[in-house]
Enzyme design. Structure first.
Site, PDB file in Angstrom:
ATOM      1  N   GLN A   1       0.816  -1.208   0.000  1.00  0.00           N
ATOM      2  CA  GLN A   1       0.000   0.000   0.000  1.00  0.00           C
ATOM      3  C   GLN A   1       0.848   1.255   0.000  1.00  0.00           C
ATOM      4  O   GLN A   1       0.426   2.253  -0.546  1.00  0.00           O
ATOM      5  CB  GLN A   1      -0.900   0.072   1.228  1.00  0.00           C
TER       6      GLN A   1
ATOM      7  N   ASP B   1       7.602 -14.724  -3.742  1.00  0.00           N
ATOM      8  CA  ASP B   1       7.136 -13.386  -4.061  1.00  0.00           C
ATOM      9  C   ASP B   1       7.352 -13.096  -5.540  1.00  0.00           C
ATOM     10  O   ASP B   1       7.247 -13.985  -6.375  1.00  0.00           O
ATOM     11  CB  ASP B   1       7.888 -12.392  -3.168  1.00  0.00           C
TER      12      ASP B   1
ATOM     13  N   ASP C   1      23.169  -4.908  -1.253  1.00  0.00           N
ATOM     14  CA  ASP C   1      22.855  -4.911   0.175  1.00  0.00           C
ATOM     15  C   ASP C   1      22.160  -6.200   0.600  1.00  0.00           C
ATOM     16  O   ASP C   1      21.633  -6.285   1.706  1.00  0.00           O
ATOM     17  CB  ASP C   1      21.974  -3.704   0.505  1.00  0.00           C
TER      18      ASP C   1
ATOM     19  N   HIS D   1       8.587  -5.687  -5.237  1.00  0.00           N
ATOM     20  CA  HIS D   1       7.941  -6.114  -3.998  1.00  0.00           C
ATOM     21  C   HIS D   1       8.778  -7.151  -3.254  1.00  0.00           C
ATOM     22  O   HIS D   1       9.022  -7.040  -2.047  1.00  0.00           O
ATOM     23  CB  HIS D   1       6.571  -6.671  -4.378  1.00  0.00           C
TER      24      HIS D   1
ATOM     25  N   LEU E   1      22.144  -6.604   4.531  1.00  0.00           N
ATOM     26  CA  LEU E   1      23.471  -6.717   5.141  1.00  0.00           C
ATOM     27  C   LEU E   1      23.737  -5.612   6.160  1.00  0.00           C
ATOM     28  O   LEU E   1      23.337  -4.456   5.971  1.00  0.00           O
ATOM     29  CB  LEU E   1      24.547  -6.670   4.059  1.00  0.00           C
TER      30      LEU E   1
ATOM     31  N   ASN F   1      26.266  -3.699   6.753  1.00  0.00           N
ATOM     32  CA  ASN F   1      27.541  -3.310   6.149  1.00  0.00           C
ATOM     33  C   ASN F   1      27.762  -1.806   6.123  1.00  0.00           C
ATOM     34  O   ASN F   1      28.567  -1.304   5.352  1.00  0.00           O
ATOM     35  CB  ASN F   1      27.610  -3.845   4.721  1.00  0.00           C
TER      36      ASN F   1
ATOM     37  N   VAL G   1      20.433  -0.175   4.155  1.00  0.00           N
ATOM     38  CA  VAL G   1      19.614  -0.514   5.317  1.00  0.00           C
ATOM     39  C   VAL G   1      20.146  -1.807   5.930  1.00  0.00           C
ATOM     40  O   VAL G   1      21.029  -2.454   5.367  1.00  0.00           O
ATOM     41  CB  VAL G   1      18.135  -0.701   4.923  1.00  0.00           C
TER      42      VAL G   1
ATOM     43  N   ASN H   1      -4.612  -6.604   3.842  1.00  0.00           N
ATOM     44  CA  ASN H   1      -4.789  -5.148   3.963  1.00  0.00           C
ATOM     45  C   ASN H   1      -6.210  -4.684   3.724  1.00  0.00           C
ATOM     46  O   ASN H   1      -6.437  -3.588   3.222  1.00  0.00           O
ATOM     47  CB  ASN H   1      -3.867  -4.438   2.957  1.00  0.00           C
TER      48      ASN H   1
ATOM     49  N   ALA I   1      -3.648 -16.432   5.319  1.00  0.00           N
ATOM     50  CA  ALA I   1      -3.650 -15.878   6.676  1.00  0.00           C
ATOM     51  C   ALA I   1      -4.486 -16.708   7.641  1.00  0.00           C
ATOM     52  O   ALA I   1      -4.172 -16.795   8.832  1.00  0.00           O
ATOM     53  CB  ALA I   1      -4.163 -14.435   6.646  1.00  0.00           C
TER      54      ALA I   1
ATOM     55  N   TYR J   1      -4.869 -19.913   7.747  1.00  0.00           N
ATOM     56  CA  TYR J   1      -4.348 -21.252   8.034  1.00  0.00           C
ATOM     57  C   TYR J   1      -3.674 -21.290   9.407  1.00  0.00           C
ATOM     58  O   TYR J   1      -2.850 -20.437   9.739  1.00  0.00           O
ATOM     59  CB  TYR J   1      -3.322 -21.679   6.981  1.00  0.00           C
TER      60      TYR J   1
ATOM     61  N   VAL K   1       0.536 -21.560   9.776  1.00  0.00           N
ATOM     62  CA  VAL K   1       1.457 -20.467   9.474  1.00  0.00           C
ATOM     63  C   VAL K   1       1.504 -19.468  10.616  1.00  0.00           C
ATOM     64  O   VAL K   1       0.710 -19.531  11.555  1.00  0.00           O
ATOM     65  CB  VAL K   1       1.045 -19.754   8.161  1.00  0.00           C
TER      66      VAL K   1
ATOM     67  N   SER L   1       2.305  -6.791   4.038  1.00  0.00           N
ATOM     68  CA  SER L   1       3.415  -7.378   3.290  1.00  0.00           C
ATOM     69  C   SER L   1       4.760  -6.948   3.858  1.00  0.00           C
ATOM     70  O   SER L   1       5.743  -7.668   3.746  1.00  0.00           O
ATOM     71  CB  SER L   1       3.350  -6.939   1.828  1.00  0.00           C
TER      72      SER L   1
END
Length: 404
Positions: A101, A135, A144, A167, A178, A180, A184, A267, A278, A280, A283, A347
């Site tokens: 979103q 995905d 990275d 995505h 990472l 590093n 990020v 969402n 979701a 199940y 998970v 997500s």
């Protein structure tokens, strides 16, 4: 464990089943189906036999999470195949689309910098764990990320698991970017990312492609500890072994093989019980927290979108099927083209928890998926504003990995 290679970041996905209100089809209408076979059946040979006898055009063949295959055929042919004694059930294929979103404030809020396993110190020490990102693929060359390119799988269009949407790469960064000193850092820095592409460049795909991804992960269950599926769509739960939902049956068997699955709650500002995967039980289902400064207490000004700091995100699904909450608003992470981007959605919340699961598995390699879920919940906190915006009245634990 495995040798260290490249890592990537994933985001979430939304699954939309084919509409049940479609106009009634004639016997000759051609549709996409998923055929689930009985245990022990030789899927490739049965698929080939059905193709010859019934005119089915076979797509994916499943041999690990399921015995079965996907195919395009007439509705009449599907009805005939359903009567074959080797067939458990036949279902129509469904569609999936990306559900972002729209910084790592989420890493701060989960206290990943305090985790003795994450060891976030700028020295590029890598968490020795393998995470599949089911995905849109992952940027295979992102500097990275620690992407395990030898483990890449493409169940979608094209010839590569490289990310043409962005995505999946965003999700992957939240899991394991990472440490590093550039870009990020992820919750489990340097974790090996297995790109499993089930969505095309537009961020859409099918149930059959997702099952192909689950099947691949299951075939590598001795290597892959965690899988992130930022997916969701209309549907309800069913018990394992009831032979009603091919994707659920595949996940049931993959979890039984030892893989911990973390998924987005969705969402739609709705009960997660109305959405799969979701709903199940097998998970770890993740709802999204709005957090704009990485700190508890609320009151921070909104940044990329209008929401209330330190509360359930206004788009997030909720309910008894949600197992844990994580930051999912204005999350900064890696993106396709060796870039970075800010996205919002469950997500984005899900990969925070997948990273947490990776930290736990790194120090508890024999832990079962149910044990991983319980450990994440036990380590969580309730230090956020509640019940504001949470219609079901159940306060989920907020991810905290400081002790993992």
């Amino acid at each position: 464990m495995r040798r260290t290679v490249g890592v990537a970041m994933l985001t979430g996905i939304v699954v939309a089943t084919l509409g049940s209100g479609a106009t009634a089809a004639t016997a000759q209408t051609t549709s996409d189906y998923i055929v689930v076979l009985r245990a022990g059946t030789d899927a490739p040979s049965v698929a080939a036999e059905h193709a010859r006898a019934g005119g089915a055009s076979v797509g994916y063949v499943y041999e690990h999470a399921l015995r079965g295959y996907s195919a395009r055929m007439s509705d009449a042919a599907a009805a005939r195949l359903a009567r074959d004694s080797r067939v458990l059930f036949v279902q129509r294929d469904g569609l999936v689309t990306a559900d972002a979103q729209t910084t790592p404030t989420g890493i701060n809020r989960a206290d990943a910098e305090l985790s003795p396993t994450a060891k976030i110190n700028g020295l590029d020490e890598r968490v020795n764990v393998d995470v599949a990102v089911i995905d849109s693929g992952v940027d295979l060359d992102h500097p990275d990320l620690n992407v395990y390119t030898a483990g890449a799988k493409n169940c979608s269009t094209g010839n590569s698991a490289d990310d043409g949407n962005g995505h999946g790469t965003h999700v992957a960064g939240t899991i394991g970017a990472l440490d590093n000193s550039a870009g990020v850092v992820g919750v489990a820095p340097g974790a090996r990312i297995w790109p499993v592409r089930v969505l095309n460049n537009a961020g859409s795909g099918s149930f059959s492609a997702i099952i192909c991804g689950i099947d691949y992960v299951t075939a590598h269950a001795s290597e892959i500890e965690v899988a992130n599926m930022s997916l969701g769509g209309a549907g309800t739960d069913s018990a394992c072994g009831t032979n009603k939902d091919a994707m659920h049956e595949a996940i049931c068997r993959s979890v039984a093989a030892g893989v911990t699955y973390v998924v987005a709650a969705g969402n739609e500002t709705d009960d997660a019980a109305n959405h799969v995967p979701a709903a199940y039980d097998e998970v770890v289902t993740v709802s999204a927290l709005a957090d704009f400064n990485g700190l508890p207490g609320g009151g921070a000004a909104a940044t990329c979108r209008s929401d209330v700091d330190d509360t359930l995100a206004d788009f997030s699904n909720y309910g008894g099927d949600v197992d844990i909450m994580a930051p999912g608003v204005c999350i900064y992470s890696t993106y396709k083209g060796a870039g970075y981007a800010t996205l919002s959605g469950t997500s984005m919340a899900s990969p925070h928890v997948a990273g947490g699961a990776a930290l736990y598995k790194a120090t508890h390699p024999t832990a079962s998926p149910s044990t991983v879920k319980s450990a994440l919940q036990a380590a969580g906190t309730t230090a956020y504003s509640w019940p504001a915006g949470d219609p079901d009245g159940i306060q989920e634990k907020l991810l905290n990995v400081s002790t993992l």
